[in-house]
Design a protein around this motif. Structure first.
Motif, short mmCIF file in Angstrom:
data_model
loop_
_atom_site.label_atom_id
_atom_site.label_comp_id
_atom_site.label_asym_id
_atom_site.label_seq_id
_atom_site.Cartn_x
_atom_site.Cartn_y
_atom_site.Cartn_z
N SER A 8 38.63 37.51 44.19
CA SER A 8 39.14 38.88 44.32
C SER A 8 40.66 38.83 44.13
N LYS A 12 40.42 40.02 37.15
CA LYS A 12 39.22 40.28 36.34
C LYS A 12 39.17 41.73 35.83
N THR A 13 39.31 42.68 36.76
CA THR A 13 39.19 44.10 36.40
C THR A 13 40.28 44.51 35.42
N ARG A 39 28.93 48.31 42.38
CA ARG A 39 28.63 48.29 43.82
C ARG A 39 28.77 49.66 44.48
N PHE A 48 27.33 41.28 50.89
CA PHE A 48 27.97 40.10 50.28
C PHE A 48 27.36 38.80 50.81
N ARG A 53 24.31 38.66 46.88
CA ARG A 53 25.19 38.37 45.72
C ARG A 53 24.33 37.92 44.55
N ASN A 56 22.76 40.98 43.16
CA ASN A 56 23.81 41.71 42.44
C ASN A 56 23.93 41.19 41.01
N PHE A 78 32.91 40.00 37.64
CA PHE A 78 32.38 39.85 39.00
C PHE A 78 32.92 38.56 39.62
N VAL A 79 32.98 38.57 40.95
CA VAL A 79 33.42 37.37 41.66
C VAL A 79 32.40 36.25 41.38
N SER A 80 31.14 36.57 41.54
CA SER A 80 30.03 35.64 41.26
C SER A 80 30.36 34.21 41.69
N PRO A 81 30.43 33.95 42.99
CA PRO A 81 30.96 32.67 43.47
C PRO A 81 30.02 31.47 43.38
N LYS A 114 43.94 45.37 47.60
CA LYS A 114 43.04 46.23 48.40
C LYS A 114 43.17 45.96 49.90
N LEU A 116 42.16 43.42 51.42
CA LEU A 116 40.94 42.77 51.93
C LEU A 116 41.19 41.37 52.47
N GLY A 127 32.63 36.64 55.67
CA GLY A 127 32.03 36.15 54.43
C GLY A 127 32.85 36.51 53.21
N PHE A 128 34.17 36.47 53.34
CA PHE A 128 35.02 36.83 52.19
C PHE A 128 35.24 35.59 51.32
N THR A 129 34.99 35.76 50.03
CA THR A 129 35.09 34.64 49.10
C THR A 129 36.48 34.02 49.13
N1 LIG Z 1 33.02 39.49 51.36
C1 LIG Z 1 33.52 39.77 50.18
N2 LIG Z 1 33.72 38.79 49.28
C2 LIG Z 1 34.23 39.11 48.07
N3 LIG Z 1 34.55 40.36 47.66
C3 LIG Z 1 34.35 41.36 48.53
C4 LIG Z 1 33.84 41.12 49.82
N4 LIG Z 1 33.76 42.31 50.47
C5 LIG Z 1 34.21 43.26 49.64
N5 LIG Z 1 34.56 42.70 48.47
C6 LIG Z 1 35.01 43.50 47.30
O1 LIG Z 1 33.91 43.48 46.42
C7 LIG Z 1 34.30 43.04 45.12
C8 LIG Z 1 33.42 41.89 44.65
O2 LIG Z 1 32.19 42.38 44.26
P1 LIG Z 1 31.29 41.53 43.27
O3 LIG Z 1 30.10 42.37 42.97
O4 LIG Z 1 32.11 41.09 42.11
O5 LIG Z 1 30.91 40.27 44.14
S1 LIG Z 1 29.75 39.19 43.85
O6 LIG Z 1 29.74 38.89 42.40
O7 LIG Z 1 28.47 39.76 44.30
O8 LIG Z 1 30.10 38.00 44.65
C9 LIG Z 1 35.71 42.53 45.23
O9 LIG Z 1 36.36 43.18 44.17
P2 LIG Z 1 37.47 42.47 43.27
O10 LIG Z 1 38.68 42.46 44.16
O11 LIG Z 1 37.61 43.39 42.08
O12 LIG Z 1 36.99 41.11 42.89
C10 LIG Z 1 36.22 42.97 46.59
O13 LIG Z 1 37.08 44.06 46.43
#
Ligand SMILES: Nc1ncnc2c1ncn2[C@@H]1O[C@H](COP(=O)(O)OS(=O)(=O)O)[C@@H](OP(=O)(O)O)[C@H]1O
Ligand SMILES: Nc1ncnc2c1ncn2[C@@H]1O[C@H](COP(=O)(O)OP(=O)(O)O)[C@@H](O)[C@H]1O
Length: 186
Positions: A8, A12-13, A39, A48, A53, A56, A78-81, A114, A116, A127-129
């Motif tokens: 995040s 990417k966006t 989402r 998440f 995920r 998703n 996507f983050v797609s970790p 954001k 976050l 559970g934040f990546t």
């Molecule tokens: N727990 C957690 N971990 C990661 N990201 C989080 C989480 N909660 C909310 N967000 C917000 O959701 C965006 C990521 O969504 P994705 O659909 O790309 O995630 S994934 O591919 O399913 O892992 C991501 O957006 P980006 O900042 O654009 O990457 C975040 O804003």
């Protein structure tokens, strides 16, 4: 289909939207699927957790297939970790390119557009990546983008250069400099 991956805040966006605008302005149909738009609608029932995920990414791969089937370049950001989930894209029969936006966690956290990361550090988001969930770095991406000391436009141009390298040489100049050029793949 291009899959644009990274933490995040990696970029990417911004890169995907820049690419979409560039391609569309040259008459090449392209559409960006992004965590932010998917989402909010189709996948708003998903959390998440690891399982969600995975779901998703599975749904995104299906939607991307429909876009590709209609002749559009689909830019999936996507983050797609988890490496295991990313195999879904690789195993599809579509032309597929993985672009890893390799921005260090410290930089993403400093950007924190954001807010976050702050919430994740405070334990408000679980559970934040990159903070309390792992990010498995893509092992063999077609392209790695370093976004530090680089503009969004420059990063997008790196993807376009890669894209152009897949085209017949005769069309490359046309693709970069002439609006509404024809697009012919090798
Ligand atoms: N727990 C957690 N971990 C990661 N990201 C989080 C989480 N909660 C909310 N967000 C917000 O959701 C965006 C990521 O969504 P994705 O659909 O790309 O995630 S994934 O591919 O399913 O892992 C991501 O957006 P980006 O900042 O654009 O990457 C975040 O804003
Ligand atoms: N080279 C670059 N590529 C992409 N984003 C960049 C770059 N340099 C700085 N940024 C900034 O980093 C932030 C990335 O945010 P965003 O595109 O939403 O990332 P993500 O979708 O990965 O969460 C934006 O504010 C963008 O302007």
């Amino acid at each position: 289909m291009y899959v644009i991956l990274g933490l995040s805040g990696a970029g990417k966006t911004s890169i995907a939207f820049e690419l979409e605008a560039y391609l569309v302005s040259r008459g090449i149909p392209a559409y960006g699927l992004d965590g932010d738009n998917i989402r909010c609608g189709l996948n708003k029932d998903l959390s998440f957790s690891k399982k969600d995920r995975e779901e998703n990414i599975r749904r995104v791969a299906e939607v991307a297939r429909l876009f590709a089937d209609s002749g559009q370049i689909c830019l999936c950001s996507f983050v797609s970790p988890f490496a295991e989930d990313r195999r879904i894209h690789k195993e599809s029969d579509l032309p597929f390119f993985e672009v890893f936006v390799d921005t260090p966690l410290a930089v993403c956290e400093q950007r924190d557009n954001k807010g976050l990361y702050l919430k994740a550090r405070q334990g408000i988001i679980k559970g934040f990546t990159g903070i309390d969930q792992p990010y498995e770095t893509p092992e063999h991406p077609e392209l790695v983008l370093k976004t530090v000391d680089c503009t969004v436009e420059q990063s997008a141009m790196q993807v376009l250069s890669f894209f152009a390298s897949l085209l017949c040489p005769v069309y490359i100049a046309d693709f970069f400099y002439w609006p509404h050029s024809l697009f012919v793949s090798k």
